[in-house]
Write a protein that holds these residues in place. Structure first.
Motif, PDB file in Angstrom:
ATOM      1  N   HIS A 118       0.832  -1.205   0.000  1.00 25.73           N
ATOM      2  CA  HIS A 118       0.000   0.000   0.000  1.00 25.73           C
ATOM      3  C   HIS A 118       0.862   1.249   0.000  1.00 25.73           C
ATOM      4  N   TYR A 119       2.043   1.166   0.604  1.00 24.65           N
ATOM      5  CA  TYR A 119       2.955   2.305   0.607  1.00 24.65           C
ATOM      6  C   TYR A 119       4.021   2.125  -0.462  1.00 24.65           C
ATOM      7  N   LEU A 120       3.702   1.421  -1.472  1.00 22.40           N
ATOM      8  CA  LEU A 120       4.448   1.220  -2.709  1.00 22.40           C
ATOM      9  C   LEU A 120       5.593   0.233  -2.621  1.00 22.40           C
ATOM     10  N   GLU A 121       6.593   0.464  -1.770  1.00 25.88           N
ATOM     11  CA  GLU A 121       7.755  -0.427  -1.850  1.00 25.88           C
ATOM     12  C   GLU A 121       8.328  -0.772  -0.490  1.00 25.88           C
ATOM     13  N   GLN A 122       7.566  -0.513   0.562  1.00 28.60           N
ATOM     14  CA  GLN A 122       8.165  -0.676   1.884  1.00 28.60           C
ATOM     15  C   GLN A 122       8.338  -2.129   2.270  1.00 28.60           C
ATOM     16  N   ASN A 123       7.562  -3.023   1.644  1.00 30.28           N
ATOM     17  CA  ASN A 123       7.745  -4.428   1.995  1.00 30.28           C
ATOM     18  C   ASN A 123       9.091  -4.950   1.517  1.00 30.28           C
ATOM     19  N   PHE A 124       9.675  -4.283   0.513  1.00 20.07           N
ATOM     20  CA  PHE A 124      11.026  -4.691   0.104  1.00 20.07           C
ATOM     21  C   PHE A 124      12.012  -4.404   1.226  1.00 20.07           C
ATOM     22  N   LYS A 125      11.782  -3.263   1.917  1.00 21.85           N
ATOM     23  CA  LYS A 125      12.668  -2.951   3.040  1.00 21.85           C
ATOM     24  C   LYS A 125      12.507  -3.955   4.155  1.00 21.85           C
ATOM     25  N   ALA A 126      11.259  -4.405   4.347  1.00 19.62           N
ATOM     26  CA  ALA A 126      11.034  -5.437   5.363  1.00 19.62           C
ATOM     27  C   ALA A 126      11.797  -6.696   4.981  1.00 19.62           C
ATOM     28  N   LEU A 127      11.799  -7.026   3.695  1.00 22.79           N
ATOM     29  CA  LEU A 127      12.487  -8.224   3.223  1.00 22.79           C
ATOM     30  C   LEU A 127      13.981  -8.135   3.517  1.00 22.79           C
ATOM     31  N   ARG A 128      14.561  -6.952   3.233  1.00 19.48           N
ATOM     32  CA  ARG A 128      16.003  -6.789   3.496  1.00 19.48           C
ATOM     33  C   ARG A 128      16.290  -6.987   4.976  1.00 19.48           C
ATOM     34  N   ARG A 129      15.454  -6.356   5.805  1.00 20.26           N
ATOM     35  CA  ARG A 129      15.694  -6.464   7.252  1.00 20.26           C
ATOM     36  C   ARG A 129      15.550  -7.898   7.711  1.00 20.26           C
ATOM     37  N   PHE A 130      14.589  -8.601   7.127  1.00 21.86           N
ATOM     38  CA  PHE A 130      14.333  -9.971   7.531  1.00 21.86           C
ATOM     39  C   PHE A 130      15.560 -10.840   7.306  1.00 21.86           C
ATOM     40  N   HIS A 131      16.198 -10.701   6.137  1.00 16.62           N
ATOM     41  CA  HIS A 131      17.371 -11.530   5.855  1.00 16.62           C
ATOM     42  C   HIS A 131      18.511 -11.243   6.820  1.00 16.62           C
ATOM     43  N   LEU A 132      18.702  -9.947   7.092  1.00 14.06           N
ATOM     44  CA  LEU A 132      19.768  -9.566   8.017  1.00 14.06           C
ATOM     45  C   LEU A 132      19.453 -10.095   9.417  1.00 14.06           C
ATOM     46  N   LEU A 133      18.183 -10.000   9.777  1.00 15.34           N
ATOM     47  CA  LEU A 133      17.753 -10.453  11.102  1.00 15.34           C
ATOM     48  C   LEU A 133      18.031 -11.938  11.274  1.00 15.34           C
ATOM     49  N   ARG A 134      17.738 -12.700  10.249  1.00 15.70           N
ATOM     50  CA  ARG A 134      17.949 -14.141  10.333  1.00 15.70           C
ATOM     51  C   ARG A 134      19.401 -14.465  10.636  1.00 15.70           C
ATOM     52  N   ARG A 135      20.278 -13.754   9.917  1.00  8.70           N
ATOM     53  CA  ARG A 135      21.713 -14.035  10.135  1.00  8.70           C
ATOM     54  C   ARG A 135      22.116 -13.646  11.543  1.00  8.70           C
ATOM     55  N   THR A 136      21.562 -12.524  12.008  1.00 13.66           N
ATOM     56  CA  THR A 136      21.907 -12.067  13.359  1.00 13.66           C
ATOM     57  C   THR A 136      21.431 -13.072  14.406  1.00 13.66           C
ATOM     58  N   LEU A 137      20.231 -13.567  14.213  1.00 12.71           N
ATOM     59  CA  LEU A 137      19.692 -14.534  15.181  1.00 12.71           C
ATOM     60  C   LEU A 137      20.556 -15.777  15.233  1.00 12.71           C
ATOM     61  N   GLN A 138      21.011 -16.177  14.054  1.00 13.73           N
ATOM     62  CA  GLN A 138      21.855 -17.368  14.007  1.00 13.73           C
ATOM     63  C   GLN A 138      23.120 -17.129  14.810  1.00 13.73           C
ATOM     64  N   GLY A 139      23.637 -15.910  14.675  1.00  9.91           N
ATOM     65  CA  GLY A 139      24.831 -15.572  15.429  1.00  9.91           C
ATOM     66  C   GLY A 139      24.585 -15.557  16.937  1.00  9.91           C
ATOM     67  N   LEU A 140      23.346 -15.243  17.300  1.00  7.85           N
ATOM     68  CA  LEU A 140      23.016 -15.228  18.726  1.00  7.85           C
ATOM     69  C   LEU A 140      22.756 -16.615  19.272  1.00  7.85           C
ATOM     70  N   GLY A 141      22.699 -17.601  18.379  1.00  7.93           N
ATOM     71  CA  GLY A 141      22.466 -18.958  18.843  1.00  7.93           C
ATOM     72  C   GLY A 141      21.016 -19.392  18.730  1.00  7.93           C
ATOM     73  N   LEU A 142      20.207 -18.612  18.005  1.00  5.05           N
ATOM     74  CA  LEU A 142      18.808 -19.007  17.797  1.00  5.05           C
ATOM     75  C   LEU A 142      18.695 -19.719  16.465  1.00  5.05           C
ATOM     76  N   GLU A 143      17.797 -20.706  16.389  1.00 10.44           N
ATOM     77  CA  GLU A 143      17.543 -21.329  15.089  1.00 10.44           C
ATOM     78  C   GLU A 143      16.879 -20.297  14.178  1.00 10.44           C
ATOM     79  N   PRO A 144      17.464 -20.051  13.003  1.00  8.21           N
ATOM     80  CA  PRO A 144      16.854 -19.054  12.120  1.00  8.21           C
ATOM     81  C   PRO A 144      15.437 -19.424  11.682  1.00  8.21           C
ATOM     82  N   GLU A 145      15.097 -20.730  11.770  1.00 12.93           N
ATOM     83  CA  GLU A 145      13.750 -21.148  11.363  1.00 12.93           C
ATOM     84  C   GLU A 145      12.676 -20.656  12.319  1.00 12.93           C
TER      85      GLU A 145
END
Lengths: 161, 676, 334
Positions: A75-102
C-alpha cells in the motif's frame, strides 16, 4: 528435540492493508488455525523494527511470523522490500546469537488470501513445535537453545498469488 | 462486571475494558464474562478500573456504556475487545469523543475474526482473548491524545479519460461550479462508445446519445479540455495534487484552426486506421478521428507524414485558409493543481488472434465485435453495409460466437459482462439489415439488467437460432459438398447432445474486455494497485466501488472492471459526487498516523530520506537534520524502524506502544504465569 | 556437436525405415550426435495405456531409467517418433505430478535393478531439437539444393503439439515450426489448415472406415492447396497416409496419388545427399513425380501385382447352352 505436550507461543506481525485483512478474511470464512499465534497490527511490514522480534523472543515467544503485502503490491508502494532486506539480516543475526533461524518466518499474503494465511500459520506452529521451546532465559529454565548449523535456504515461503 | 474505585499502584491511568459477546459470535467460543472479570482483577495493577461484558458493544446501548463510564468513572483510556478494527474502530472512537475523551485513547482489539471465529478450543480461545486484552491494555497505556491533521481541498479536479464515464464525471463536477481538467490521450473525447453503431437494449444510436454530451463537455466554461494529452507525473496528496501534463503537439495552431477540414481533404496519403476504424478503414495523415470529434481540431500523425519523413509535400499548409498548420509546434509540458482525481481510463479489447482455432487473422471472413460495429455503423468504412471482407458480398448466414477470450482459463478467467448483450445486438442488426440466418453460440446467456432479458426474448422471436455450446473450431476445410465455399463452425450442441458443423458465410467473435495494456504503469503513477486480472482495485468491492485506497483518487467505468454503459455512467456520477462532497467541505481531516523526527536526536545520517516513497522527508542542509512533512507522510513507519538514533517516532504505532503490546500479549505483567 | 540420447522406437527399423536412414544421413551435417539408448524397449505405443496404467508407465520408464544411466554430457533424450516422444514425456510428467505413480513404477523397475527419478531427464521431439537447439540458421547454411518450386504441405500430426507439458511449441492448433523448417530448405510451404488434425492412428486396424475418412480429409485438403507432396514427423501418420492411401482410394472410388515423406528425407535432399540413402523408394505412394519438380530422381517404389483376394463368393449356375454350343457338340461328336 521435540516435546509432545509443548504448546508453542508464536507472535505474528501483520500489515494493516494486506495481511491483517487476510487474517480477518480467514475469520469471516471461519477457517480454523491453532490458537498458538497472537497477532499484532502494524500499518506496514516496513514498520517492523528487528528489535520487535528480539523483544518477542525475550518475552517468551517461541516463534515469530512476519507477514505483509506481496512485493509490488505494498500500500505504501515499496516498503515491503525494506522489510524483506531487514528480515534476511535479522535471520543471520539470530543465528549468530544462537537461535535457530527457522524460528522467524516471512510470509507474503494479500488481502484476498485468508485461507492461505491460515494454512501458513498452522504449518508454522507445527514447525515451531518441532523445534521445541526457546527457553530464552526468562522462563525459569536454563537450557540454552540448540545452535543450528542449517542453511537459510528456505528462509521464507511465498504464498503464491 | 467488576470494578474498583481506587487507583492501581503502578500506573496513573484509569482504563475501562469492554468485552463484546457479539451475540454468540464471540460468546459461543470465548467465555466473555470471564475475560471481563479477569481484566478487572488481574490487570487492576495495570490501571483497569472496570471490566464489562455486553451483548453488542457496537449498538447505541453498548456505546452508551462506554460514554457513561468515561463521564462517571473518569476513564482516561478505553479498550474494547470485539470485532475487527477495520469495522468498528471509528464507532468506538466516536463514542469516546462524544464523552469528551480523545478518540485516539481508545483501542479496539479483535477477539472475533482473530479468535472466536478461527479457533475451536474454548479454553485456549479464552486464554488467548485474555492475552489479546492484556496486549491492548499495555498498548493503550502508551497512547497519546492526537488531533487529526486538517488539509485544505483545492476545488479543481482532474479527470483522466474522456470516455462516457469520464465525461459524466466531468460534467457533473463542472455543472456544480468547479473547474475540471479533462485529460484524454486520443485526439478526441468519446472513447469506445464513439465507435459503436447501436447500444443495447434500446438500440439507440450510440453517437446520437454520446455526441450531445461530448459537445457539452467541449463547450462547458468550467471544463478545460486537454485532448491528445497524457499525465506524466502526479505529486502531492489529497486536496493538494500537482499534476504534470504533456499536451502532445498536434502540429495545428488551435487559436487559428476553424475545423474546416480542408487539410484532411488535401492530404495525399492514406493509411489504415487501426484505432478508430479497427483496421477496416483508412484515414489521412492530418485527420480528425471521426466527423463529430470534440475538439474539432485535427491532428498530424508525425510518424507517417511525408514532410517529417522526406521533407516534401506540405499540402495541408498550402491549402489551409487560416495558416493554422505549424510543423514546428512542440509538446507542451505544464502542471496543474487539483484537489481530487478521477481515473476513467477505460478498457482494451482481447486480441482475438490468440485464439488460433477461431481463425481470426487467418480466415478473411472472421470478424471481431469492434470490426462489426464499424461495418454496421453508417459512418463506417462500408457506410453501414454488412458485407464480407471482399467489401461487397452480403452474407446469407452469420455465426456469432460468445465468450471469446472470457470465461476461459487459457486467456481471461472472468466474464466480460457485455458480450452476451453485444452478441444479441449483432444478431438483431444482421437480421434487420441483411435478412441472413443468424446463429448465436453461447455458454450461458447473461442478460441481467433492465430490459436486457426482454431484448433476448425479442431476438429469439425474430428467429435467431441459438446453440448452447462452446465452439471448437472455425475452419474453411469442407468435408461434404454443402460445406464448400463456407466457413464451418464446429461446435458442441449440448442441448441436442451432439456435435454440429454449421456452414456460415461470416463469423463474428464477441471478444472480451481487458484492462488497458499500460494499466499497471498508470496505477503506479497515481498510487493505486491493480487486481490479479489487471483492473484498478476499489476500496471495497461491495460498498465502495469508486474510491481507492489512496485518498483523493477515484476510479470510474471499465477501468474498475468490465461493465455496460449505464453502470459506467453511474460510477462516473458516483465519483463526481464523492469529489463534490470533498470540495464542499473545503478541508479534510487526515488520520494522524504519521512519523515525526526529534531534531535534537537526529544526527543527519539521511538514511531515512531514501526510504520514503512519498518523498515526505526533507533534509535541512543548514542545520544538518531531516524533517518530515506531516501532510505528505502516509504513516507507514519504515523510517521509524530504520533510524539508527531512534530519533523518529511514529504516532499511533510507536516503538513503546508495540513493545508494550508484545509484553501484554505474552502476559508478562499479569503476575503469575498462565499455562495454555 | 550437440550430443543427444536417441530413443528410436520400434518403427524406425521397420515401417519407418526411411525416417531412420534419413535421420542418420542428416545428423552429421547439422552437428547432431545421437547415441542410442542401450537395450531400449518398446514404448507401448497407444494401446497399453488404455489397458493398465502402472505396467504401461513402467514399460515406458524402463527406457527413461536406462537413459538416465547414460546421461553424462548429453543435452536431452530425443525421440523422432511422435508417439514414443509423447509416451516418454507423459510418463515423466505424470510421475512428477503423482508421487504414488512414481513409487509404483520404481517398485516395478527395481525388479530389474533400475530406478528413475522423475524430472531428471529432458525429453524432446526431434523437430524441437532441430529448430531450437541446432537452429534454422545452421540448417539453412547446409542447403545446397534448395527445394524451390516444390509445394509442400507440412503435416505435424496431433501428438506433437498437444499436450505440450513443457510449453515448447508456438501454438497448439496451428504451430509454425515445421513450416519454418521447410521454408529454410527453400520449399514453397502451403498454409495447411489441417496440420494438426488426426490421421486416424490405429483406427486403420480397429475401425477402418473412420480412418479412411480422416485420411481422405487430409489428402483432399492438401490437394485443394495444390501441394505436390506432404511431409510429416510421425511414422504412424506417414504409414496411414502412405500405405492406406490405396485402400482409401478403393473405399471412396477416388484416385489420390499424394506422396508423403518424412521431413528428414526432404532435409537430406536439400543438403545434396543421394536420395537412395534417404529412404526414397521405400514409400508406397511414389514421390518420384513430386521430387522431379526439383530435379531430383528418386527410385521407383517396388510395384507388385495386387495380391489375389481370397474369393469367398459362391459359384453361379452355368448358363443355358445356346444353339451354337449344341451345334459345336454335334460337330465334335462326328
Amino acid at each position: 528435540m521435540s516435546d509432545e505436550s509443548f504448546e508453542p507461543t508464536v507472535i505474528g506481525f501483520t500489515c494493516n492493508w494486506c495481511s491483517y485483512r487476510a487474517a480477518d478474511l480467514a475469520g469471516t470464512a471461519r477457517v480454523k488455525y491453532p490458537p498458538n499465534i497472537r497477532l499484532i497490527r502494524l500499518m506496514c511490514s516496513g514498520r517492523l523494527d528487528p528489535t520487535f522480534v528480539l523483544k518477542a523472543f525475550s518475552s517468551g515467544a517461541d516463534g515469530v511470523l512476519i507477514t505483509g503485502c506481496h512485493p509490488g503490491e505494498c500500500h505504501y508502494l515499496e516498503q515491503n522490500f525494506k522489510a524483506l532486506r531487514r528480515f534476511h539480516l535479522l535471520r543471520r543475526t539470530l543465528q549468530g546469537l544462537g537461535l535457530e533461524p527457522e524460528r522467524v518466518k516471512l510470509v507474503w499474503a494479500s488481502a484476498a488470501e485468508g485461507v492461505k494465511l491460515a494454512h501458513e500459520i498452522a504449518s508454522f506452529v507445527e514447525e515451531i513445535r518441532a523445534l521445541g521451546p526457546l527457553h530464552w532465559g526468562g522462563n525459569g529454565s536454563n537450557q540454552s537453545a540448540v545452535i543450528s548449523g542449517q542453511s537459510t535456504a528456505h528462509a521464507f515461503k511465498e504464498v503464491p498469488a | 462486571m467488576t470494578q474498583d474505585n481506587g487507583n492501581s499502584q503502578d500506573v496513573q491511568e484509569r482504563i475501562g475494558v469492554y468485552v463484546c459477546h457479539c451475540g454468540t459470535n464471540i460468546a459461543g467460543t470465548v467465555d466473555v464474562q470471564q475475560v471481563a472479570e479477569w481484566a478487572a482483577t488481574r490487570l487492576k495493577r495495570r490501571g483497569v478500573v472496570i471490566g464489562r461484558d455486553y451483548k453488542f458493544m457496537c449498538s447505541s446501548l453498548g456505546q452508551e456504556l462506554i460514554e457513561n463510564d468515561i463521564k462517571e468513572l473518569g476513564l482516561t483510556r478505553v479498550v474494547v475487545a470485539a470485532c475487527s478494527p477495520h469495522l468498528h474502530e471509528a464507532t468506538f472512537r466516536n463514542a469516546c469523543q462524544r464523552a469528551g475523551l480523545n478518540p485516539y485513547l481508545c483501542e479496539l482489539v479483535s477477539i472475533r475474526e482473530q479468535v472466536s471465529w478461527v479457533h475451536t478450543d474454548k479454553v485456549a480461545a479464552t486464554v488467548k482473548s485474555q492475552a489479546v486484552v492484556s496486549g491492548g491494555v499495555e498498548r493503550v497505556l502508551r497512547h497519546e491524545p492526537l488531533e487529526p491533521l486538517r488539509v485544505p481541498i483545492h476545488p479543481a479536479t482532474l479527470v483522466v479519460g474522456g470516455g462516457i464515464a469520464g465525461i459524466q464525471s466531468a460534467l457533473e463536477i463542472a455543472d456544480a461550479g468547479y473547474r475540471v481538467y479533462l485529460v484524454e490521450r486520443e485526439p478526441s473525447i468519446g472513447g469506445h462508445m464513439a465507435q459503436f453503431d447501436k447500444t443495447f437494449p434500446t438500440l439507440d444510436c450510440s453517437a446520437c446519445i454520446l455526441t450531445p454530451r461530448m459537445v457539452q463537455a467541449g463547450a462547458h466554461p468550467n471544463i478545460t479540455l486537454l485532448t491528445y494529452s497524457e499525465v506524466e507525473k502526479v505529486d502531492g496528496y489529497v486536496g493538494n495534487f500537482v499534476v504534470t501534463i504533456r499536451k502532445k503537439a498536434r502540429k495545428i495552431n488551435e487559436e487559428l484552426c476553424t475545423g474546416c477540414g480542408i487539410c484532411q481533404e488535401k492530404c495525399p496519403v492514406k493509411i489504415i486506421d487501426d484505432v478508430y476504424e479497427a483496421g477496416l478503414g483508412y484515414r489521412k495523415i492530418v485527420y480528425t478521428p471521426f466527423p463529430q470529434a470534440v475538439p474539432k481540431f485535427p491532428v498530424m500523425d508525425v510518424e507517417n507524414c511525408t514532410y517529417f519523413k522526406k521533407g516534401t509535400c506540405k499540402a495541408c499548409e498550402k491549402f489551409c485558409p487560416t495558416n493554422a498548420i505549424d510543423f514546428n509546434q512542440q509538446d507542451e509540458v505544464f502542471s496543474v493543481e487539483v484537489g481530487n482525481i478521477v481515473l476513467a481510463t477505460g478498457y482494451d479489447l482481447f486480441d482475438a488472434r490468440r485464439v488460433t482455432n477461431y481463425g481470426y487473422g487467418r480466415l478473411p471472413n472472421v470478424f471481431t465485435s469492434l470490426e462489426f460495429e464499424r461495418l454496421s455503423n453508417a459512418a463506417g468504412p462500408t457506410n453501414g453495409s454488412i458485407v464480407l471482407r471482399d467489401g461487397k458480398t452480403v452474407p446469407k448466414a452469420v455465426g456469432i460466437i460468445h465468450c471469446v477470450g472470457s470465461r476461459d482459463r487459457n486467456f481471461n478467467n472472468y466474464c466480460s459482462t457485455i458480450c452476451c448483450m453485444q452478441g444479441l445486438k449483432f444478431a438483431h442488426l444482421v437480421h434487420e439489415r441483411t435478412g441472413a440466418t443468424v446463429y448465436n453460440f453461447y455458454i450461458d446467456m447473461r442478460t441481467a439488467y433492465k430490459a436486457y432479458d426482454e431484448f433476448y426474448q425479442r431476438v429469439l422471436e425474430e428467429g435467431t437460432l441459438f446453440v448452447r455450446g462452446k465452439v471448437a473450431e472455425v475452419t474453411d476445410v469442407p468435408r461434404i459438398k454443402d460445406e464448400e465455399g463456407h466457413l464451418i463452425i464446429q461446435c458442441e450442441d449440448t442441448l441436442a447432445g451432439k456435435q454440429r458443423r454449421i456452414p456460415v458465410d461470416m463469423v463474428i467473435l464477441s471478444i472480451g474486455l481487458q484492462p488497458r495494456a499500460d494499466a499497471k504503469e498508470t496505477a503506479k503513477k497515481f498510487g493505486l494497485s491493480c487486481s490479479a486480472d489487471g483492473w484498478f482495485i476499489e476500496k471495497h468491492p461491495k460498498l465502495d466501488p469508486v474510491a481507492t485506497m489512496t485518498e483523493g483518487v477515484y476510479i470510474a467505468g471499465c477501468a474498475q472492471g468490465p461493465k455496460d454503459i449505464p453502470s459506467s455512467v453511474a460510477q462516473g456520477a458516483a465519483a463526481a459526487a464523492r469529489v463534490l462532497g470533498k470540495i464542499q467541505q473545503r478541508e479534510m481531516a487526515l488520520e494522524p498516523v504519521r512519523a515525526s523526527i526529534n531534531q535534537d536526536q537526529c544526527s543527519g545520517c539521511r538514511i531515512c530520506n531514501n526510504l520514503c516513497p512519498f518523498n515526505a522527508i526533507l533534509f535541512h542542509d543548514d542545520r544538518m537534520v531531516s524533517e518530515i512533512n506531516p501532510a505528505l507522510c502516509q504513516g507507514c513507519g519504515t523510517c521509524v524502524a530504520a533510524c539508527p538514533a531512534g530519533a523518529i517516532s511514529g504516532t499511533a504505532f510507536s516503538n513503546e506502544q508495540i513493545m508494550a503490546q508484545i509484553e501484554g500479549l505474552m502476559l508478562l505483567n499479569v503476575g503469575e504465569e498462565i499455562t495454555l | 556437436m550437440s550430443k543427444y540420447l536417441l530413443y528410436p522406437g520400434c518403427s524406425m527399423e521397420t515401417s519407418a525405415r526411411a525416417y531412420y536412414d534419413s535421420l542418420k544421413a542428416i545428423s552429421g551435417p547439422v552437428g547432431l550426435e545421437l547415441e542410442e539408448i542401450e537395450d531400449w524397449n518398446c514404448c507401448g505405443a497407444t494401446e497399453y495405456l488404455g489397458i493398465s496404467l502402472t505396467p504401461a508407465y513402467a514399460l515406458i520408464s524402463r527406457n527413461l531409467a536406462l537413459a538416465a544411466q547414460q546421461n553424462h554430457g548429453k543435452r536431452a533424450v530425443v525421440a523422432p517418433c511422435s508417439a514414443c516422444y509423447l509416451n516418454l514425456a507423459k510418463a515423466d510428467y505424470y510421475m512428477r505430478e503423482q508421487p504414488t505413480l512414481a513409487t509404483h513404477v520404481n517398485q516395478a523397475l527395481a525388479a530389474g535393478g533400475l530406478s528413475y527419478t522423475p524430472g531428471s531427464l529432458a525429453i524432446r521431439h526431434l523437430l524441437d531439437v532441430l529448430i531450437y537447439d541446432i537452429g534454422l540458421d545452421t540448417i539453412k547454411s547446409k542447403v545446397v539444393r534448395p527445394l524451390t518450386g516444390l509445394r509442400v504441405a507440412p503435416y505435424l500430426g496431433c501428438m506433437v503439439p498437444r499436450p505440450d507439458y513443457e510449453k515448447r511449441w508456438s501454438d497448439h492448433e496451428h504451430p509454425v515450426e515445421l513450416d519454418l523448417l521447410l521454408k529454410a530448405l527453400g520449399a514453397e510451404v502451403i498454409d495447411f489448415p489441417l496440420k494438426t488434425h488426426c490421421c486416424g492412428g490405429h483406427m486403420t486396424q480397429i475401425g477402418p472406415e473412420t480412418a479412411f475418412e480422416l485420411i481422405r480429409r487430409l489428402i483432399v485438403s492438401a490437394e485443394a492447396h495444390e501441394a505436390d507432396i506432404m511431409t510429416t514427423v510421425c511414422p504412424m501418420c506417414q504409414m496411414n497416409l502412405d500405405a492406406y492411401q490405396g485402400e482409401a482410394n478403393r473405399y471412396f472410388g477416388s484416385a489420390f496419388k499424394m506422396p508423403i515423406v518424412f521431413f528428414t528425407q526432404l532435409m537430406g535432399v536439400a543438403f545434396g545427399l543421394d536420395p537412395k540413402d534417404l529412404g526414397f523408394g521405400l514409400e508406397l505412394t511414389s514421390a518420384r513425380k513430386a521430387m522431379s519438380r526439383v530435379g531430383v530422381e528418386t527410385p521407383e517404389p517396388p510395384t507388385s501385382a495386387p495380391r489375389p483376394r481370397k474369393d469367398s463368393s459362391l459359384p453361379m449356375p452355368k448358363p443355358l447352352p445356346t444353339k451354337a454350343d449344341l451345334a459345336e457338340k454335334v460337330e465334335a461328336a462326328k
